[in-house]
Design a protein around this motif. Structure first.
Motif, PDB file in Angstrom:
ATOM      1  N   TYR A 140      26.242 -13.190  24.043  1.00  0.00           N
ATOM      2  CA  TYR A 140      26.084 -14.336  23.158  1.00  0.00           C
ATOM      3  C   TYR A 140      26.026 -13.793  21.732  1.00  0.00           C
ATOM      4  N   LYS A 141      26.840 -14.340  20.854  1.00  0.00           N
ATOM      5  CA  LYS A 141      26.833 -13.894  19.466  1.00  0.00           C
ATOM      6  C   LYS A 141      26.044 -14.885  18.625  1.00  0.00           C
ATOM      7  N   LEU A 142      25.195 -14.364  17.758  1.00  0.00           N
ATOM      8  CA  LEU A 142      24.385 -15.231  16.909  1.00  0.00           C
ATOM      9  C   LEU A 142      24.028 -14.510  15.625  1.00  0.00           C
ATOM     10  N   THR A 143      23.566 -15.282  14.676  1.00  0.00           N
ATOM     11  CA  THR A 143      23.024 -14.747  13.428  1.00  0.00           C
ATOM     12  C   THR A 143      21.619 -15.295  13.259  1.00  0.00           C
ATOM     13  N   PHE A 144      20.697 -14.444  12.836  1.00  0.00           N
ATOM     14  CA  PHE A 144      19.345 -14.937  12.579  1.00  0.00           C
ATOM     15  C   PHE A 144      18.886 -14.499  11.194  1.00  0.00           C
ATOM     16  N   ASN A 145      17.974 -15.273  10.646  1.00  0.00           N
ATOM     17  CA  ASN A 145      17.427 -14.960   9.329  1.00  0.00           C
ATOM     18  C   ASN A 145      15.998 -15.476   9.247  1.00  0.00           C
ATOM     19  N   HIS A 150       8.978 -14.617   1.237  1.00  0.00           N
ATOM     20  CA  HIS A 150       8.389 -15.085  -0.023  1.00  0.00           C
ATOM     21  C   HIS A 150       8.902 -16.470  -0.413  1.00  0.00           C
ATOM     22  N   GLY A 151       8.965 -17.363   0.587  1.00  0.00           N
ATOM     23  CA  GLY A 151       9.269 -18.756   0.299  1.00  0.00           C
ATOM     24  C   GLY A 151      10.724 -19.163   0.382  1.00  0.00           C
ATOM     25  N   SER A 152      11.637 -18.211   0.505  1.00  0.00           N
ATOM     26  CA  SER A 152      13.058 -18.554   0.643  1.00  0.00           C
ATOM     27  C   SER A 152      13.683 -17.654   1.695  1.00  0.00           C
ATOM     28  N   MET A 153      14.865 -18.014   2.159  1.00  0.00           N
ATOM     29  CA  MET A 153      15.497 -17.204   3.196  1.00  0.00           C
ATOM     30  C   MET A 153      15.843 -15.826   2.642  1.00  0.00           C
ATOM     31  N   SER A 154      15.702 -14.810   3.487  1.00  0.00           N
ATOM     32  CA  SER A 154      15.864 -13.430   3.036  1.00  0.00           C
ATOM     33  C   SER A 154      17.319 -13.128   2.683  1.00  0.00           C
ATOM     34  N   ASN A 155      17.497 -12.002   2.032  1.00  0.00           N
ATOM     35  CA  ASN A 155      18.839 -11.542   1.659  1.00  0.00           C
ATOM     36  C   ASN A 155      19.507 -10.746   2.777  1.00  0.00           C
ATOM     37  N   TYR A 156      18.859 -10.683   3.948  1.00  0.00           N
ATOM     38  CA  TYR A 156      19.364  -9.839   5.015  1.00  0.00           C
ATOM     39  C   TYR A 156      19.510 -10.602   6.334  1.00  0.00           C
ATOM     40  N   GLU A 184       0.845  -1.204   0.000  1.00  0.00           N
ATOM     41  CA  GLU A 184       0.000   0.000   0.000  1.00  0.00           C
ATOM     42  C   GLU A 184       0.873   1.244   0.000  1.00  0.00           C
ATOM     43  N   GLY A 185       0.359   2.302  -0.617  1.00  0.00           N
ATOM     44  CA  GLY A 185       1.103   3.558  -0.727  1.00  0.00           C
ATOM     45  C   GLY A 185       1.734   3.700  -2.094  1.00  0.00           C
ATOM     46  N   ASP A 186       2.000   4.928  -2.486  1.00  0.00           N
ATOM     47  CA  ASP A 186       2.480   5.230  -3.834  1.00  0.00           C
ATOM     48  C   ASP A 186       3.956   5.589  -3.895  1.00  0.00           C
ATOM     49  N   LEU A 187       4.644   5.570  -2.751  1.00  0.00           N
ATOM     50  CA  LEU A 187       6.052   5.942  -2.742  1.00  0.00           C
ATOM     51  C   LEU A 187       6.878   4.948  -3.561  1.00  0.00           C
ATOM     52  N   ASP A 188       7.832   5.478  -4.314  1.00  0.00           N
ATOM     53  CA  ASP A 188       8.750   4.631  -5.072  1.00  0.00           C
ATOM     54  C   ASP A 188       9.762   4.025  -4.094  1.00  0.00           C
ATOM     55  N   ALA A 189       9.693   2.706  -3.897  1.00  0.00           N
ATOM     56  CA  ALA A 189      10.600   2.005  -2.991  1.00  0.00           C
ATOM     57  C   ALA A 189      10.967   0.670  -3.618  1.00  0.00           C
ATOM     58  N   SER A 190      12.232   0.329  -3.586  1.00  0.00           N
ATOM     59  CA  SER A 190      12.696  -0.902  -4.216  1.00  0.00           C
ATOM     60  C   SER A 190      12.209  -2.125  -3.432  1.00  0.00           C
ATOM     61  N   SER A 191      12.189  -3.265  -4.114  1.00  0.00           N
ATOM     62  CA  SER A 191      11.790  -4.510  -3.455  1.00  0.00           C
ATOM     63  C   SER A 191      12.772  -4.854  -2.341  1.00  0.00           C
ATOM     64  N   GLY A 192      14.050  -4.539  -2.548  1.00  0.00           N
ATOM     65  CA  GLY A 192      15.053  -4.800  -1.518  1.00  0.00           C
ATOM     66  C   GLY A 192      14.814  -3.984  -0.266  1.00  0.00           C
ATOM     67  N   THR A 193      14.418  -2.721  -0.457  1.00  0.00           N
ATOM     68  CA  THR A 193      14.121  -1.863   0.690  1.00  0.00           C
ATOM     69  C   THR A 193      12.949  -2.411   1.480  1.00  0.00           C
ATOM     70  N   MET A 194      11.892  -2.828   0.806  1.00  0.00           N
ATOM     71  CA  MET A 194      10.707  -3.316   1.497  1.00  0.00           C
ATOM     72  C   MET A 194      10.953  -4.682   2.132  1.00  0.00           C
ATOM     73  N   GLU A 195      11.847  -5.472   1.566  1.00  0.00           N
ATOM     74  CA  GLU A 195      12.240  -6.728   2.211  1.00  0.00           C
ATOM     75  C   GLU A 195      12.924  -6.426   3.539  1.00  0.00           C
ATOM     76  N   ALA A 196      13.819  -5.429   3.544  1.00  0.00           N
ATOM     77  CA  ALA A 196      14.507  -5.049   4.777  1.00  0.00           C
ATOM     78  C   ALA A 196      13.522  -4.526   5.818  1.00  0.00           C
ATOM     79  N   VAL A 197      12.517  -3.758   5.400  1.00  0.00           N
ATOM     80  CA  VAL A 197      11.509  -3.251   6.330  1.00  0.00           C
ATOM     81  C   VAL A 197      10.701  -4.412   6.911  1.00  0.00           C
ATOM     82  N   THR A 198      10.397  -5.402   6.079  1.00  0.00           N
ATOM     83  CA  THR A 198       9.667  -6.577   6.556  1.00  0.00           C
ATOM     84  C   THR A 198      10.455  -7.301   7.635  1.00  0.00           C
TER      85      THR A 198
END
Length: 241
Positions: free
Chosen positions: A195-200, A204-210, A125-139
């Protein structure tokens, strides 16, 4: 096969403590820093609020940058979920989730996400121009709010370096999201035992790029640092005292 499955469930159950979970009642402030090569820039602040009412978690993140190139970048995330225990393991059932992104050219405080021309959210929703990568990071920044709960339930002391925890999350649309936590061992961050860890998360069906690296304070179980590589460089959130 049944014996193997049962053994796996028992091992996973032992990774979580059964004590009642409490969360900070005061907002948490994180300083956002942006790295480009060897340059580190203070990029703004992010405010996180957490509320746990019985098993209902309500969490928000509101952050905005300092003016960068005549623009201010801002996000506003909300996550509402039931955090219940099933067979000794935490179960997250998301009832509401949304994240907004805005980048106004002229800064006016506060940034309000009420004009569709000026924002984009994770539901498209919304009309702002935002890349798919940006919205993936927001998710992902919205998803990870539940980790403040998980970090207080995981029995880190009984984890071994390289051990993974897989958590299934029920989403409002009936889909199931995967969270993978990779424990990297005990560490020290800015003089604090951690404690050091990484999470992902799956996206959309696969592990994120972030994938996100985290330093968790051994006493408070709060993230001291969250860091990730994004398309424009490296970003980190550092907990302010």
């Amino acid at each position: 096969m049944k014996i193997r499955t049962l053994a796996s469930m028992i091992m996973l159950t032992c990774l979580f403590a059964s004590a009642k979970v409490t969360l900070p009642s005061s907002p948490l402030t994180y300083q956002a820093c942006y790295h480009c090569g060897f340059v580190k820039i203070s990029a703004g602040d992010a405010l996180i609020t957490l509320n746990l009412d019985d098993d209902r978690l309500t969490a928000t993140l509101n952050g905005q940058s300092v003016p960068i190139g005549h623009r201010t970048y801002a996000i506003s995330d909300t996550l509402i979920a039931s955090m219940i225990e099933t067979d000794g393991m935490p179960k997250e059932i998301v009832t509401y989730e949304n994240g907004w992104y805005s980048k106004p050219r002229h800064y006016h405080a506060p940034i309000i996400f009420n004009n569709p021309a000026n924002y984009r959210n994770i539901h498209g929703e919304g009309d702002l121009d935002a890349s798919s990568g940006t919205m993936e990071a927001v998710t992902i920044s919205t998803d990870m709010l539940a980790l403040f709960y998980y970090f207080r339930t995981i029995d880190f002391e009984n984890l071994t370096e390289g051990q993974k925890i897989n958590i299934a999350i029920d989403l409002p649309d009936g889909d199931v999201q995967q969270l993978v936590i990779d424990f990297e061992g005990k560490d020290n961050f800015n003089g604090h035992d951690s404690y050091k860890l990484t999470f992902n998360y799956s996206y959309h069906g696969s592990m994120s790029n972030y994938p996100v690296t985290a330093q968790i304070d051994t006493q408070s179980r709060l993230p001291l640092q969250l860091s990730a590589d994004i398309k424009i460089g490296h970003i980190e959130l550092i907990l302010k005292a």
